[in-house]
Structures are given as structure tokens and as C-alpha cells.
Design a protein around this motif. Structure first.
Motif, short mmCIF file in Angstrom:
data_model
loop_
_atom_site.label_atom_id
_atom_site.label_comp_id
_atom_site.label_asym_id
_atom_site.label_seq_id
_atom_site.Cartn_x
_atom_site.Cartn_y
_atom_site.Cartn_z
N ALA A 120 0.83 -1.21 0.00
CA ALA A 120 0.00 0.00 0.00
C ALA A 120 0.87 1.26 0.00
O ALA A 120 0.50 2.28 -0.59
CB ALA A 120 -0.92 0.00 1.21
N LEU A 121 2.03 1.18 0.66
CA LEU A 121 3.00 2.27 0.66
C LEU A 121 4.32 1.79 0.06
O LEU A 121 4.64 0.61 0.12
CB LEU A 121 3.25 2.78 2.09
N VAL A 122 5.07 2.74 -0.49
CA VAL A 122 6.36 2.46 -1.10
C VAL A 122 7.40 3.33 -0.41
O VAL A 122 7.19 4.54 -0.23
CB VAL A 122 6.34 2.78 -2.61
N GLU A 123 8.53 2.73 -0.01
CA GLU A 123 9.59 3.52 0.61
C GLU A 123 10.39 4.25 -0.46
O GLU A 123 10.76 3.66 -1.48
CB GLU A 123 10.52 2.65 1.45
N LEU A 124 10.66 5.53 -0.21
CA LEU A 124 11.41 6.36 -1.14
C LEU A 124 12.78 6.71 -0.55
O LEU A 124 12.92 6.91 0.66
CB LEU A 124 10.65 7.66 -1.43
N LEU A 125 13.77 6.78 -1.39
CA LEU A 125 15.13 7.19 -1.01
C LEU A 125 15.62 6.47 0.25
O LEU A 125 16.03 7.11 1.24
CB LEU A 125 15.17 8.71 -0.81
N PRO A 126 15.58 5.13 0.28
CA PRO A 126 15.98 4.39 1.49
C PRO A 126 17.45 4.60 1.88
O PRO A 126 17.79 4.40 3.05
CB PRO A 126 15.72 2.94 1.11
N SER A 127 18.30 5.00 0.92
CA SER A 127 19.70 5.25 1.26
C SER A 127 19.90 6.57 1.98
O SER A 127 21.00 6.86 2.47
CB SER A 127 20.56 5.21 0.00
N MET A 128 18.84 7.40 2.02
CA MET A 128 18.90 8.70 2.71
C MET A 128 17.72 8.80 3.68
O MET A 128 16.82 9.62 3.50
CB MET A 128 18.87 9.84 1.70
N PRO A 129 17.68 7.97 4.71
CA PRO A 129 16.51 7.95 5.61
C PRO A 129 16.44 9.21 6.46
O PRO A 129 17.44 9.91 6.66
CB PRO A 129 16.79 6.73 6.49
N PRO A 130 15.26 9.52 6.97
CA PRO A 130 15.15 10.60 7.95
C PRO A 130 15.95 10.25 9.21
O PRO A 130 16.24 9.07 9.46
CB PRO A 130 13.65 10.65 8.27
N PRO A 131 16.35 11.25 10.00
CA PRO A 131 17.06 10.94 11.25
C PRO A 131 16.16 10.15 12.20
O PRO A 131 14.93 10.20 12.10
CB PRO A 131 17.40 12.32 11.82
N SER A 132 16.79 9.41 13.09
CA SER A 132 16.02 8.64 14.06
C SER A 132 15.19 9.56 14.94
O SER A 132 15.52 10.74 15.13
CB SER A 132 16.93 7.77 14.92
N PHE A 133 14.13 9.01 15.49
CA PHE A 133 13.11 9.77 16.20
C PHE A 133 13.20 9.44 17.69
O PHE A 133 12.89 8.32 18.10
CB PHE A 133 11.75 9.35 15.64
N PRO A 134 13.62 10.39 18.55
CA PRO A 134 13.71 10.08 19.98
C PRO A 134 12.34 9.93 20.63
O PRO A 134 11.40 10.64 20.28
CB PRO A 134 14.48 11.27 20.56
N LEU A 135 12.26 9.02 21.57
CA LEU A 135 11.02 8.76 22.30
C LEU A 135 11.32 8.83 23.79
O LEU A 135 12.24 8.15 24.27
CB LEU A 135 10.49 7.37 21.93
N SER A 136 10.57 9.65 24.52
CA SER A 136 10.89 9.90 25.93
C SER A 136 9.64 9.88 26.80
O SER A 136 8.54 10.18 26.35
CB SER A 136 11.57 11.26 26.10
N VAL A 137 9.86 9.53 28.06
CA VAL A 137 8.83 9.63 29.10
C VAL A 137 9.14 10.88 29.91
O VAL A 137 10.28 11.10 30.33
CB VAL A 137 8.83 8.40 30.03
N LEU A 138 8.12 11.72 30.12
CA LEU A 138 8.26 12.92 30.94
C LEU A 138 7.44 12.77 32.22
O LEU A 138 6.30 12.30 32.18
CB LEU A 138 7.76 14.16 30.18
N TYR A 139 8.04 13.16 33.35
CA TYR A 139 7.33 13.12 34.61
C TYR A 139 7.86 14.22 35.51
O TYR A 139 8.91 14.82 35.25
CB TYR A 139 7.47 11.75 35.29
N GLN A 140 7.12 14.50 36.57
CA GLN A 140 7.51 15.58 37.47
C GLN A 140 8.76 15.20 38.24
O GLN A 140 8.99 14.05 38.58
CB GLN A 140 6.39 15.87 38.47
N SER A 141 9.57 16.23 38.52
CA SER A 141 10.77 16.02 39.32
C SER A 141 10.35 15.72 40.76
O SER A 141 9.68 16.52 41.40
CB SER A 141 11.66 17.26 39.28
#
Length: 299
Positions: A255-276
Motif C-alpha cells: 500500500a505504501l512504497v519507501e522512497l530514497l531508502p539510502s537517505m533515511p530521515p534521522p532517528s526519532f527520539p522517544l521519551s517519558v516525561l514526569y515531574q521532578s
């Protein structure tokens, strides 16, 4: 109502700026909160709160008393947490807010294992992609993707997600497959992603070796919801970029096609935020550890 409970009532009113919201958060009648503050001010001989038509704010004496209350309650909570954790039974209610796509596609499908492991933890889950004020909204932690904003919250990185540039099969049939970044700017269009908080749009990003390149394309549609963003891409409205886990199934079935796989977007950081906090409640600590375990398994 005892003094400690009165302190908790007072601090929650200050943090939420409203008797009504504090009453809802504490599951107490509003009249109880009004009576508690009146008795507290009588006992202290000080006026603690200023009431306006829109918000309740602490007086100068109220600010001083609030800071003392926060320190005392934090110490008390830490002591009680030490004793509770000695029994090693995580329990209690957690209010969490999850990025909607991550909740639907990753965390909620994995929740049965968490509930089986920690049956005495009760989860109250919200899903959104907007900025959450943890104190104002009474939320224990949020899971968010992307770079962390400047904040007084504590952030724990739980994953770095690889990304892919994709377009629908129908789009590729109409516009062709770009081979270079220059090709992208020759007749191609994008689905623009806009921040739900700032409404600022972001360009497409590509890593060319170790160098980040940004490409701005014309966009017939701008979207701020993750599921709608994917739907627009699947509908052939333009090129888009997603964490790879989110589009793996669509790529496998064509259904989707990957484009320019040799030039991928930068990795995407994933974080948990909580009160100090001086010491995290055990129920929150084990939930964060579990999220890190689940998200760390993604590529």
C-alpha cells in the motif's frame, strides 16, 4: 480534616488555580474544600488565597506556605513510599497520557502483559499529541516522540525510532519514484505535518551521510493528527515520513512504497516525561520501566 490533608487540599488548589478543579481531582465536595481553606486560614491567622472571576491565586503569605507544604508533603510521600516499597507490591492509580499512534499501535496491545504482571495498578489513560501540563492536569507521566521542549519535567529516553520516507502506490504510479533530493523538487508534493501545539510545519528531513538535509515541498494538505497524517499519505495526497514501526505493515502489503531508502530521515527520539520528585512512586517507576522495555523492542 487533619492538617496534612488540609495541606494537600491547599497545594492542589494552588496548582490547579480553581476550587472546582481541585475538588474534582481530589474527589471531594467543593464545599469541603472551601471549609478546609477557611479553617486553615483561621488557624494560621493569614489570608492564603486570592479569588478572581477566572482563577484562584496564592497571596504572598500563600506562596510562602505553599512552598513549605510542598517540601513537607514530598518528604512524607518519600517516607511512605519507602515503607510501601518494602512490601514490593506496586499498587495504586496512575494517570498517563500517550501519543495517540504509539498508544494504539504499540502500548495498548502490550497492556495485558503489564496488567497481568501488576494487577494492583489501575491505569487511567489519555491519548493525545498536544502539550500536557502534568501539574495542572494531574497526570503522572506522558510518553512523547521528538526532541524534548525546555521544561521543569524530568525526561527519560526510552527509544530511538528509525524512520522511513513513504508514498502510496497510487502516488508513485502518478509521479514516479525520485532517485535524488533534486528529483523531489521536480514535481513532487508532500503531506505537511504541523505541530499540534504550535501549528508550525516541518520540512522533510534526510540524512545524507552524516549531514542533515531539509527539503520543503508544496503541500495540498497540512495535518496535525498522526492517524490523519497516515490516512492522507495512503490516499495519495503526497510524500510523508513516519517511524518505521508505524508503516511496516503497509510497506509489506504494497500500500505504501519507501522512497530514497539510502537517505533515511534521522532517528526519532522517544521519551517519558514526569515531574521532578525526590523519589518516584513504585507504581510509576515500574510503568516507566515497562514502557522502556516495550519501546526498546521497536526498530
Amino acid at each position: 480534616m487533619d492538617r496534612l490533608q488540609a495541606m494537600r487540599v491547599f497545594t492542589r488548589i494552588v496548582e490547579l488555580g480553581s476550587f472546582t478543579r481541585a475538588a474534582d481531582d481530589l474527589s471531594l465536595p467543593r464545599a469541603t474544600l472551601t471549609h478546609t481553606i477557611k479553617r486553615l486560614e483561621e488557624r494560621l491567622g493569614a489570608h492564603l488565597l486570592q479569588r478572581t472571576t477566572r482563577r484562584v491565586r496564592p497571596t504572598r503569605d500563600g506562596e510562602v506556605y505553599y512552598n513549605h507544604c510542598v517540601r513537607l508533603l514530598t518528604d512524607l510521600d518519600a517516607v511512605e513510599a519507602d515503607f510501601r516499597e518494602a512490601a514490593m507490591v506496586p499498587k495504586g492509580r496512575l494517570r498517563i497520557d500517550l501519543a495517540s499512534s504509539l498508544a494504539r499501535n504499540v502500548l495498548i496491545p502490550a497492556l495485558p502483559a503489564f496488567i497481568e504482571r501488576y494487577p494492583q495498578i489501575e491505569l487511567d489513560i489519555g491519548t493525545s499529541d498536544r502539550f500536557i501540563d502534568l501539574v495542572q492536569e494531574g497526570v503522572d507521566c506522558v510518553l512523547r516522540a521528538g526532541d524534548l521542549p525546555d521544561s521543569t519535567m524530568v525526561g527519560r529516553r526510552v527509544a530511538n525510532l528509525s524512520q522511513a520516507t513513504v508514498a502510496s502506490a497510487a502516488y508513485v504510479k502518478r509521479h514516479g519514484v525520485p532517485q535524488t533530493l533534486a528529483d523531489l523538487q521536480d514535481g513532487h508534493v508532500a503531506v505537511n505535518w504541523a505541530s499540534p501545539t504550535t501549528r508550525r510545519t516541518t520540512p522533510l528531513e534526510f540524512m545524507v551521510g552524516k549531514r542533515l538535509r531539509e527539503v520543503n515541498l508544496p503541500a495540498p494538505v497540512t495535518i496535525s493528527g498522526t492517524e490523519a497524517y497516515l490516512a492522507c499519505c495512503e490516499a495519495g495526497l503526497g510524500i510523508a515520513q513516519f517511524p518505521r514501526y508505524r508503516v511496516e505493515r503497509e510497506l509489506k502489503r504494497g500500500a505504501l512504497v519507501e522512497l530514497l531508502p539510502s537517505m533515511p530521515p534521522p532517528s526519532f527520539p522517544l521519551s517519558v516525561l514526569y515531574q521532578s520528585q525526590r523519589q518516584l512512586p513504585l507504581r510509576l517507576r515500574v510503568f516507566i520501566d515497562w514502557m522502556a522495555e516495550v519501546m526498546g523492542a521497536l526498530h
